[in-house]
Design a protein around this motif. Sequence first.
Motif, PDB file in Angstrom:
ATOM      1  N   LEU A 121       0.716  -0.919   0.013  1.00 14.53           N
ATOM      2  CA  LEU A 121      -0.281  -0.082  -0.042  1.00 14.53           C
ATOM      3  C   LEU A 121       0.549   1.286  -0.007  1.00 14.53           C
ATOM      4  O   LEU A 121       2.096   1.328   1.035  1.00 14.53           O
ATOM      5  CB  LEU A 121      -0.480   0.153   1.115  1.00 14.53           C
ATOM      6  N   MET A 122       0.460   2.225  -0.964  1.00 18.32           N
ATOM      7  CA  MET A 122       1.454   3.330  -0.946  1.00 18.32           C
ATOM      8  C   MET A 122       1.399   4.345   0.135  1.00 18.32           C
ATOM      9  O   MET A 122      -0.067   3.868   1.036  1.00 18.32           O
ATOM     10  CB  MET A 122       0.868   4.543  -2.076  1.00 18.32           C
ATOM     11  N   ARG A 123       2.571   4.350   0.771  1.00 17.67           N
ATOM     12  CA  ARG A 123       2.310   5.582   1.982  1.00 17.67           C
ATOM     13  C   ARG A 123       1.573   4.343   3.041  1.00 17.67           C
ATOM     14  O   ARG A 123       0.854   4.782   4.194  1.00 17.67           O
ATOM     15  CB  ARG A 123       1.594   6.363   2.315  1.00 17.67           C
ATOM     16  N   GLN A 124       2.709   3.117   3.218  1.00 16.04           N
ATOM     17  CA  GLN A 124       2.031   2.022   4.153  1.00 16.04           C
ATOM     18  C   GLN A 124       2.693   2.502   5.840  1.00 16.04           C
ATOM     19  O   GLN A 124       2.328   1.805   6.624  1.00 16.04           O
ATOM     20  CB  GLN A 124       2.262   0.613   3.473  1.00 16.04           C
ATOM     21  N   ALA A 125       3.893   2.755   5.107  1.00 17.64           N
ATOM     22  CA  ALA A 125       5.025   3.410   6.935  1.00 17.64           C
ATOM     23  C   ALA A 125       3.997   4.805   7.166  1.00 17.64           C
ATOM     24  O   ALA A 125       4.607   5.329   6.327  1.00 17.64           O
ATOM     25  CB  ALA A 125       6.499   3.398   6.411  1.00 17.64           C
ATOM     26  N   GLY A 126       3.429   4.739   8.363  1.00 18.31           N
ATOM     27  CA  GLY A 126       3.468   6.695   8.052  1.00 18.31           C
ATOM     28  C   GLY A 126       2.380   6.694   9.595  1.00 18.31           C
ATOM     29  O   GLY A 126       2.267   6.130   9.963  1.00 18.31           O
ATOM     30  N   ARG A 127       1.478   7.818   9.470  1.00 22.98           N
ATOM     31  CA  ARG A 127       0.960   8.364  10.189  1.00 22.98           C
ATOM     32  C   ARG A 127      -0.240   7.766  10.765  1.00 22.98           C
ATOM     33  O   ARG A 127      -0.760   7.923  12.398  1.00 22.98           O
ATOM     34  CB  ARG A 127       0.583   9.835  10.595  1.00 22.98           C
ATOM     35  N   PRO A 138       4.742  -1.419   9.348  1.00 26.09           N
ATOM     36  CA  PRO A 138       3.204  -2.476   8.367  1.00 26.09           C
ATOM     37  C   PRO A 138       4.258  -4.037   7.927  1.00 26.09           C
ATOM     38  O   PRO A 138       3.191  -4.369   7.696  1.00 26.09           O
ATOM     39  CB  PRO A 138       3.671  -1.334   7.215  1.00 26.09           C
ATOM     40  N   ILE A 139       5.105  -3.970   7.629  1.00 26.85           N
ATOM     41  CA  ILE A 139       5.380  -5.898   6.804  1.00 26.85           C
ATOM     42  C   ILE A 139       4.787  -6.592   8.322  1.00 26.85           C
ATOM     43  O   ILE A 139       4.448  -7.182   8.605  1.00 26.85           O
ATOM     44  CB  ILE A 139       6.974  -6.326   6.749  1.00 26.85           C
ATOM     45  N   GLU A 140       5.547  -5.998   9.216  1.00 29.24           N
ATOM     46  CA  GLU A 140       5.306  -7.028  10.486  1.00 29.24           C
ATOM     47  C   GLU A 140       4.469  -6.652  11.518  1.00 29.24           C
ATOM     48  O   GLU A 140       3.432  -7.827  11.484  1.00 29.24           O
ATOM     49  CB  GLU A 140       6.501  -6.110  12.037  1.00 29.24           C
ATOM     50  N   ALA A 141       3.814  -5.359  10.942  1.00 22.85           N
ATOM     51  CA  ALA A 141       2.263  -5.574  11.848  1.00 22.85           C
ATOM     52  C   ALA A 141       1.522  -6.222  10.578  1.00 22.85           C
ATOM     53  O   ALA A 141      -0.070  -6.958  11.042  1.00 22.85           O
ATOM     54  CB  ALA A 141       1.801  -3.842  11.668  1.00 22.85           C
ATOM     55  N   PHE A 142       1.384  -5.744   9.809  1.00 19.08           N
ATOM     56  CA  PHE A 142       0.132  -6.922   8.414  1.00 19.08           C
ATOM     57  C   PHE A 142       0.714  -7.805   7.746  1.00 19.08           C
ATOM     58  O   PHE A 142      -0.349  -8.752   6.688  1.00 19.08           O
ATOM     59  CB  PHE A 142      -0.604  -5.779   7.867  1.00 19.08           C
ATOM     60  N   GLY A 143       1.915  -7.648   6.872  1.00 25.49           N
ATOM     61  CA  GLY A 143       2.311  -9.427   6.624  1.00 25.49           C
ATOM     62  C   GLY A 143       2.082  -8.827   5.148  1.00 25.49           C
ATOM     63  O   GLY A 143       1.749  -9.668   4.054  1.00 25.49           O
ATOM     64  N   LEU A 144       2.567  -7.562   4.622  1.00 26.52           N
ATOM     65  CA  LEU A 144       2.199  -7.512   3.196  1.00 26.52           C
ATOM     66  C   LEU A 144       3.683  -7.588   2.887  1.00 26.52           C
ATOM     67  O   LEU A 144       4.281  -8.922   3.126  1.00 26.52           O
ATOM     68  CB  LEU A 144       2.494  -5.931   3.372  1.00 26.52           C
ATOM     69  N   ASP A 145       3.015  -7.801   1.298  1.00 23.07           N
ATOM     70  CA  ASP A 145       4.586  -8.822   0.474  1.00 23.07           C
ATOM     71  C   ASP A 145       5.082  -7.930   0.271  1.00 23.07           C
ATOM     72  O   ASP A 145       5.998  -8.212  -0.712  1.00 23.07           O
ATOM     73  CB  ASP A 145       3.208  -8.705  -0.655  1.00 23.07           C
ATOM     74  N   SER A 146       5.387  -6.762   0.081  1.00 22.70           N
ATOM     75  CA  SER A 146       6.631  -5.738   0.138  1.00 22.70           C
ATOM     76  C   SER A 146       6.756  -5.074   0.838  1.00 22.70           C
ATOM     77  O   SER A 146       5.816  -4.454   1.793  1.00 22.70           O
ATOM     78  CB  SER A 146       6.614  -4.824  -1.418  1.00 22.70           C
ATOM     79  N   ALA A 147       7.602  -4.171   0.843  1.00 19.34           N
ATOM     80  CA  ALA A 147       8.060  -2.907   1.735  1.00 19.34           C
ATOM     81  C   ALA A 147       8.574  -1.684   0.480  1.00 19.34           C
ATOM     82  O   ALA A 147       8.931  -2.433  -0.129  1.00 19.34           O
ATOM     83  CB  ALA A 147       9.015  -3.253   2.696  1.00 19.34           C
TER      84      ALA A 147
END
Length: 336
Positions: free
Chosen positions: A23-29, A60-69
């Motif tokens: 997700l774009m801006r997946q690390a953020g506010r 966000p990788i640790e929180a949601f298990g996304l497929d890319s950072a």
Amino acid sequence: MAFNDLLIRTLEGQNSGRPPIWLMRQAGRYMAEYREIRSRVSFLELCKTPELACEVTLQPIEAFGLDSAILFSDILVPIEPMGVNLDFKPAPYIADPVRTLADAERMKVVNPAEDLKFIMDAIKLMVSKLNVPLIGFSGAPFTLACYMIEGEGSKNFLEVKKMMHNEEKAFRMLMEKLAESTAAYLQEQVKNGCPVVQMFDTWAGIVSPYEYEEFIYPYVKQVVDSVEGAHFIYFAKDSSSFYPVIKQLNCSALGVDWKITLEQADKALDSKFTLQGNMDPALLFADKATITKYAEKILAEGKNIKGHVFNLGHGIMPKTPVENVKHLVDLVKSSD
């Protein structure tokens, strides 16, 4: 844990069942963990401290298990060493905008290995800790030029359009330096470990299709053609009217905003690209049933196109409920 290469396989044209999701801006506010770190440091300090940038990239990788950072930084960081005074108040602000030929002449082409060493150090640190691909990124030349010329955000981008048409030599000189800097910056990110890069053209849609073809596309193509050894994703917001030109690009994927369906975009682009998108970020403020309904529409369309990377049609908004992000990610990951 085994390395998750689903994004890479999808960009290579392999049908892997479900689409990868990031997700774009997946690390953020929207994340409390991020806000805690930001309470201690300024935004630019966070971008320029590799250990902190790495920490928020992994959140966000640790929180949601996304497929890319995706590398945590800001699209405007590379324009600072070009010669502008960049500040965030909290929105970007440039005290000395570039509007004349003399202004364009004083801009330098970035040497990313030296000028942006902190970014490269952050990338190496991130890659050492991730079990998913790291996406590098940059702003596109025109979007960076918009900030440099206006000096801040704008409703009508009048200074940009005035310079484009009344000071064309200065405009093209600035765009050429931005294209050269952007290509070098992305190539250095690839060299340091990013197997995928994305170029954000947030403000491409402020111009007409004629102006896009004449003043913007040549520099987009220059960057795309210059970067080697990685998959290239180009995301231009509000750009569907430019597809007859954009489809000439030689890149792996195109980002699609929510103002056109994936199937419509695929048809307009002659099924040439993997498409990334395209859920409206505002839908993440709806209830879970609504999120599910619209996500399932996008997933169904994604099965009918060349390739699909699930994403939003723009970045996550600051107050997005975290539980809704988790619901969306879990939904997509269970959609095999």
